[in-house]
Design a protein around this motif. Sequence first.
Motif, PDB file in Angstrom:
ATOM      1  N   ARG A  21      -5.311  13.187  -1.912  1.00 28.66           N
ATOM      2  CA  ARG A  21      -6.109  11.996  -1.638  1.00 28.66           C
ATOM      3  C   ARG A  21      -6.708  12.050  -0.227  1.00 28.66           C
ATOM      4  N   GLY A  39     -13.944   4.136  -1.422  1.00 24.39           N
ATOM      5  CA  GLY A  39     -13.105   3.264  -2.234  1.00 24.39           C
ATOM      6  C   GLY A  39     -13.679   3.061  -3.623  1.00 24.39           C
ATOM      7  N   ILE A  44     -10.120   2.842  -5.073  1.00 25.15           N
ATOM      8  CA  ILE A  44      -9.121   2.344  -4.136  1.00 25.15           C
ATOM      9  C   ILE A  44      -9.843   1.368  -3.212  1.00 25.15           C
ATOM     10  N   SER A  45      -9.090   0.614  -2.428  1.00 27.29           N
ATOM     11  CA  SER A  45      -9.737  -0.329  -1.517  1.00 27.29           C
ATOM     12  C   SER A  45     -10.297   0.407  -0.299  1.00 27.29           C
ATOM     13  N   SER A  47      -9.723  -0.385   2.744  1.00 29.04           N
ATOM     14  CA  SER A  47      -8.642  -0.208   3.718  1.00 29.04           C
ATOM     15  C   SER A  47      -7.735   0.962   3.343  1.00 29.04           C
ATOM     16  N   THR A  48      -7.544   1.196   2.058  1.00 26.91           N
ATOM     17  CA  THR A  48      -6.744   2.345   1.625  1.00 26.91           C
ATOM     18  C   THR A  48      -7.477   3.643   1.949  1.00 26.91           C
ATOM     19  N   TYR A  51      -6.976   4.241   5.529  1.00 27.19           N
ATOM     20  CA  TYR A  51      -5.607   4.694   5.750  1.00 27.19           C
ATOM     21  C   TYR A  51      -5.494   6.203   5.501  1.00 27.19           C
ATOM     22  N   HIS A  52      -6.049   6.674   4.393  1.00 25.58           N
ATOM     23  CA  HIS A  52      -5.958   8.104   4.072  1.00 25.58           C
ATOM     24  C   HIS A  52      -6.695   8.956   5.105  1.00 25.58           C
TER      25      HIS A  52
END
Length: 87
Positions: A21, A39, A44-45, A47-48, A51-52
């Motif tokens: 990911r 996203g 995915i969002s 923010s996710t 994060y990645h």
Amino acid sequence: MPEQTSLELIRKTSNSPLTSRQTQCLYWASIGKTSREMGQILTISESTANYHVREACTKLGVHSRQAGVVKAMSAGYLPHYDSEITD
């Protein structure tokens, strides 16, 4: 090339410290996608996605998305989209 097919070509290499990911997010960043677009593509969002990217940059020892992309490409963790993934 459809986006799903492109994603299938992005796999974690055995010597890469990045998760699949994280690699996917850096790949999409390398072709100019925003976190929001990542996203949507990866379901995915935003923010996710951020994060990645942040986690990938931490693992690579860099402090920016651009530096993460460059380091991942130069280390062979990301495909050079002009050679391995074509439209």
